[in-house]
Structures are given as C-alpha cells and as structure tokens.
Design an enzyme around this catalytic site. Structure first.
Site, PDB file in Angstrom:
ATOM      1  N   GLY A  29       0.678  -0.935   0.246  1.00 57.95           N
ATOM      2  CA  GLY A  29       0.272  -0.233  -0.077  1.00 57.95           C
ATOM      3  C   GLY A  29       0.560   1.235   0.171  1.00 57.95           C
ATOM      4  O   GLY A  29       0.623   2.496  -0.506  1.00 57.95           O
ATOM      5  N   ASP A  30       1.905   1.845   0.942  1.00 57.66           N
ATOM      6  CA  ASP A  30       2.814   2.104   1.153  1.00 57.66           C
ATOM      7  C   ASP A  30       3.437   2.305  -0.501  1.00 57.66           C
ATOM      8  O   ASP A  30       3.628   3.751  -0.963  1.00 57.66           O
ATOM      9  CB  ASP A  30       3.947   1.737   1.875  1.00 57.66           C
ATOM     10  CG  ASP A  30       3.609   1.298   3.181  1.00 57.66           C
ATOM     11  OD1 ASP A  30       2.101   1.871   3.451  1.00 57.66           O
ATOM     12  OD2 ASP A  30       4.310   1.032   4.328  1.00 57.66           O
TER      13      ASP A  30
HETATM   14  N1  LIG Z   1      -1.040 -10.253  -4.574  1.00 55.83           N
HETATM   15  C1  LIG Z   1      -1.121  -9.446  -5.536  1.00 55.83           C
HETATM   16  N2  LIG Z   1      -0.817  -9.153  -6.240  1.00 55.83           N
HETATM   17  C2  LIG Z   1      -0.542  -8.292  -7.082  1.00 55.83           C
HETATM   18  N3  LIG Z   1      -0.459  -7.388  -6.549  1.00 55.83           N
HETATM   19  C3  LIG Z   1      -0.745  -6.912  -5.489  1.00 55.83           C
HETATM   20  C4  LIG Z   1      -1.090  -8.193  -4.620  1.00 55.83           C
HETATM   21  N4  LIG Z   1      -1.246  -7.425  -3.377  1.00 55.83           N
HETATM   22  C5  LIG Z   1      -1.405  -6.124  -3.600  1.00 55.83           C
HETATM   23  N5  LIG Z   1      -1.298  -5.936  -4.932  1.00 55.83           N
HETATM   24  C6  LIG Z   1      -0.589  -4.571  -5.325  1.00 55.83           C
HETATM   25  O1  LIG Z   1      -0.061  -3.643  -4.427  1.00 55.83           O
HETATM   26  C7  LIG Z   1      -1.031  -2.708  -4.170  1.00 55.83           C
HETATM   27  C8  LIG Z   1      -2.008  -2.781  -2.785  1.00 55.83           C
HETATM   28  O2  LIG Z   1      -1.357  -3.553  -1.695  1.00 55.83           O
HETATM   29  P1  LIG Z   1      -3.488  -3.208  -0.957  1.00 55.83           P
HETATM   30  O3  LIG Z   1      -2.945  -4.765   0.131  1.00 55.83           O
HETATM   31  O4  LIG Z   1      -4.779  -3.256  -1.687  1.00 55.83           O
HETATM   32  O5  LIG Z   1      -2.614  -2.304   0.456  1.00 55.83           O
HETATM   33  P2  LIG Z   1      -3.017  -2.318   1.868  1.00 55.83           P
HETATM   34  O6  LIG Z   1      -1.401  -2.509   2.284  1.00 55.83           O
HETATM   35  O7  LIG Z   1      -2.336  -1.025   2.288  1.00 55.83           O
HETATM   36  O8  LIG Z   1      -4.484  -2.970   2.240  1.00 55.83           O
HETATM   37  C9  LIG Z   1      -2.239  -2.811  -4.757  1.00 55.83           C
HETATM   38  O9  LIG Z   1      -2.959  -2.052  -5.102  1.00 55.83           O
HETATM   39  C10 LIG Z   1      -1.498  -3.575  -5.754  1.00 55.83           C
HETATM   40  O10 LIG Z   1      -0.945  -3.201  -6.964  1.00 55.83           O
HETATM   41  O1  LIG Z   2       1.423  -3.199   4.223  1.00 59.24           O
HETATM   42  P1  LIG Z   2       1.332  -1.849   4.089  1.00 59.24           P
HETATM   43  O2  LIG Z   2      -0.433  -1.432   5.018  1.00 59.24           O
HETATM   44  O3  LIG Z   2       1.572  -0.515   3.416  1.00 59.24           O
HETATM   45  O4  LIG Z   2       2.280  -0.983   5.713  1.00 59.24           O
HETATM   46  C1  LIG Z   2       3.108  -1.679   5.313  1.00 59.24           C
HETATM   47  C2  LIG Z   2       4.015  -0.823   7.579  1.00 59.24           C
HETATM   48  O5  LIG Z   2       3.353  -1.189   8.850  1.00 59.24           O
HETATM   49  C3  LIG Z   2       2.976  -1.898   9.869  1.00 59.24           C
HETATM   50  O6  LIG Z   2       2.437  -2.866   9.822  1.00 59.24           O
HETATM   51  C4  LIG Z   2       2.936  -0.295  11.145  1.00 59.24           C
HETATM   52  O7  LIG Z   2       1.376  -0.807  10.461  1.00 59.24           O
HETATM   53  P2  LIG Z   2       0.592  -0.481  12.209  1.00 59.24           P
HETATM   54  O8  LIG Z   2       1.250   1.560  12.271  1.00 59.24           O
HETATM   55  O9  LIG Z   2      -0.971  -0.390  12.374  1.00 59.24           O
HETATM   56  O10 LIG Z   2       0.901  -1.167  13.236  1.00 59.24           O
HETATM   57  C5  LIG Z   2       5.063  -1.778   9.514  1.00 59.24           C
HETATM   58  O11 LIG Z   2       5.362  -3.506  10.081  1.00 59.24           O
HETATM   59  C6  LIG Z   2       4.991  -2.082   8.160  1.00 59.24           C
HETATM   60  O12 LIG Z   2       6.145  -1.662   8.114  1.00 59.24           O
END
Ligand SMILES: Nc1ncnc2c1ncn2[C@@H]1O[C@H](COP(=O)(O)OP(=O)(O)O)[C@@H](O)[C@H]1O
Ligand SMILES: O=P(O)(O)OC[C@H]1O[C@](O)(COP(=O)(O)O)[C@@H](O)[C@@H]1O
Length: 304
Positions: free
Chosen positions: A249-250
C-alpha cells in the site's frame, strides 16, 4: 521535497519459515530487519524511484538508531525527533500464511509535538507532506488541527494514509491532495460496509465532492480504483507470486507521488502506483525502480 511523517516507526523483523506451528519451537530459514512504518516505507520507495525525500517522525533507543542509520546508508535524508521510548519491533511471520505482531508506539509528549509542528511550519507550496501509518492515542486532537492549519496556510500538498479519526479532523480544516484507503479503511472512513467496486467508487466520489483531490482505493491483487473530479479509473494489478505484502500500500502511494511530482499526470501516476504496489508484493523488501517499470505494461487501466 517529499516529507514523510511516521508517528510510530518500527523495525520490521521479517522471518521466513516453511511451516509455523503455534505453541511450538519454530526455527526460521531466513530473517530480515527492515526499517518500517508507513511513512518510512514511502520515503524508501520514493527515493528508489528517484524523488527527493526527508523522513521525519519519532524514533528512540537502539532500534531508532538502527532505522536512522539504515535510511542514511540508503541515501535518504532524515530529520527525526528523539523519544525516550525505544522504537517498537514488529514481527512478521511469513510461512504458509502471513502472521503479524505489531507493537505499541511511543508515548509522546507536548515537547515532541511542538518539535514536529516547528518542522512542518517550514514546508512550502513546493513540498509534499505524507502522514502515513497509525497515529498514537497520546496525540492530542489540537495537534492534528494545528498540523492541518499549517498545511492549509502554507499550501503544502498533504497526503494522508492513516485510519481512525485523524483524517476526518484534518478534513475539517484542509483538503488532502491524496488519500489511499483500502476497501476496509474506506468503509471505516464513511461508516459503511463496502460490498462492491461500484459502492467504493460512489463513496470515493463523495469524498472528492468534499474536496479531496485524488482518492485511490487499493484492492490487493484485484488492483485499484482512482477517482478525481474529472476521472474515474480502474486498474488491474500485474499477476505474480505474493512474497510479502507489507509495504504494498505504501508503495502504491509512493509510485503515485513520485510520478505525479514529475508531470502532474494523474492516470500515469495511478498506473505507476499500482505497478509499484505489485512490485513490492512480489519480493521480500520494497520495490526498486526497475521492478516497477518492468510491470507497467501489465497494468490495464479502464475508464469507468
Ligand atoms: N497479491 C498481489 N498481487 C498483485 N499485486 C498486489 C498484490 N497485493 C498487493 N498488490 C498491489 O499493491 C497495491 C496495494 O495493496 P493493498 O493490499 O491493497 O494495500 P494495503 O496494504 O494498504 O491494504 C494493490 O493495489 C496492488 O497494486
Ligand atoms: O503494508 P502497509 O499497510 O503498506 O504498511 C506496512 C507497515 O505497517 C506496519 O505493519 C505497521 O502498521 P501499524 O502502524 O498499523 O502498526 C509496519 O510494520 C509496516 O512497515
């Protein structure tokens, strides 16, 4: 300059093992110690994508030293405020499933907040401020209001990627440039359960109507949605093997900002962001520029 603020940084202790048994002695195959917390992840990725960044926030103790040293060795500028509490360690167990154990953040005091406001007061309209990650319970709501007021006054481009009441409070004072909730976070933000992409788009349009310029809704392997006042887009995510979704997500946020800061083109930024998220999901650490660029052609964008 892209400033990131991480209120609760972490050292992500990431352990890979073929089988994890609860209540048993488990031995790991491979371990990594990554600096983490969402703002820090954004600084690491935008730097790899070629943009200039400064990582701010609160760090302390030996883990805080580790984070600062790690970031500086990667060439990232840092401007952290020191806490007396030791920065937390978050445990990420990567086995047949992903299990996470995230620690509590530091107890912050008035002096800490004032120092951060002083840093934020120096930002100008040429700067971005990315507030990402959990906001500690000890943060007074007056601080969030002051932060928003400074960004509004100095026309700073504010990116908010945090859950909880802070975003609503910020929106009473200033309108963020970008937010990136996943479907669950969007549901929490609007106080509804989201059942479909159509519903997600509807709520995103409402937020845009309230003044947020760009709303990206991430949906893991399903890709993402993008809504602004002039465009509604859906993107597919590239296909690949999920290795570590922490930071995906980041990375989406980082890819969007790094690309937008070059040409101000939202669709290109959205594509770059989705490719960045997937590139991170397909490896143990965060993505690099070449990984992102090799996936760009697999991101299919449709207008909704
Ligand atoms: N299993 C996956 N396969 C392909 N792309 C992924 C996958 N998981 C995450 N992504 C990519 O990373 C972006 C952010 O992932 P997401 O899991 O929705 O964010 P968050 O960690 O903030 O919940 C998605 O929009 C996609 O582009
Ligand atoms: O997977 P995301 O949501 O992009 O963020 C990952 C980051 O968030 C964390 O999981 C921390 O989340 P929290 O601040 O909600 O405890 C970190 O350990 C990691 O680096």
């Amino acid at each position: 300059m892209i400033f990131t603020c991480t209120f609760m940084p972490t050292v992500d202790y990431t352990a890979y093992l073929s089988n994890f048994e609860r209540g048993e002695l488990n031995r790991t195959n491979e371990v990594y110690y990554y600096p983490g917390g969402k703002g820090i992840n954004v600084s690491r990725v935008v730097h790899r994508l070629g943009a200039e960044t400064v990582a701010c926030g609160f760090i302390g103790g030996f883990t805080g030293d580790y984070i600062e040293d790690f970031l500086q060795k990667e060439g990232i500028k840092t401007d952290f405020i020191r806490t007396t509490d030791i920065t937390r360690i978050n445990v990420k167990i990567k086995s047949t499933e992903e299990t996470e154990l995230n620690g509590p953040g530091p107890i912050l005091n008035e002096k800490n907040f004032q120092r951060l406001l002083e840093r934020i007061s120096r930002l100008t309209e040429d700067d971005w401020l990315v507030i990402a990650g959990r906001i500690p319970a000890s943060l007074p709501s007056s601080f969030v209001s002051e932060l928003a007021t400074l960004c509004e006054k100095n026309k700073v481009r504010l990116v908010v990627d945090t859950s909880g009441p802070a975003l609503k409070q910020i929106m009473e004072i200033t309108k963020p440039f970008l937010i990136k909730p996943n479907e669950q976070e969007l549901g929490e933000l609007v106080g509804k359960t989201i059942h479909s992409k159509q519903e997600a788009v509807g709520y995103a349009k409402k937020l845009v109507g309230e003044g947020i310029q760009h709303v990206v809704i991430s949906m893991g392997k399903e890709g993402a949605l993008y809504v602004s006042a002039t465009e509604t887009l859906a993107a597919t995510a590239p296909k690949g093997k999920l290795v570590n979704s922490v930071g995906a997500g980041d990375s989406l946020v980082s890819g969007f900002i790094a690309s937008y800061s070059i040409d101000g083109h939202a669709e290109n930024a959205f594509r770059y962001g989705v490719a960045s998220g997937s590139a991170t999901a397909f490896q143990s650490d965060l993505c690099k520029k070449e990984d992102v660029e090799s996936l760009l052609s697999q991101v299919i964008i449709t207008k909704l």
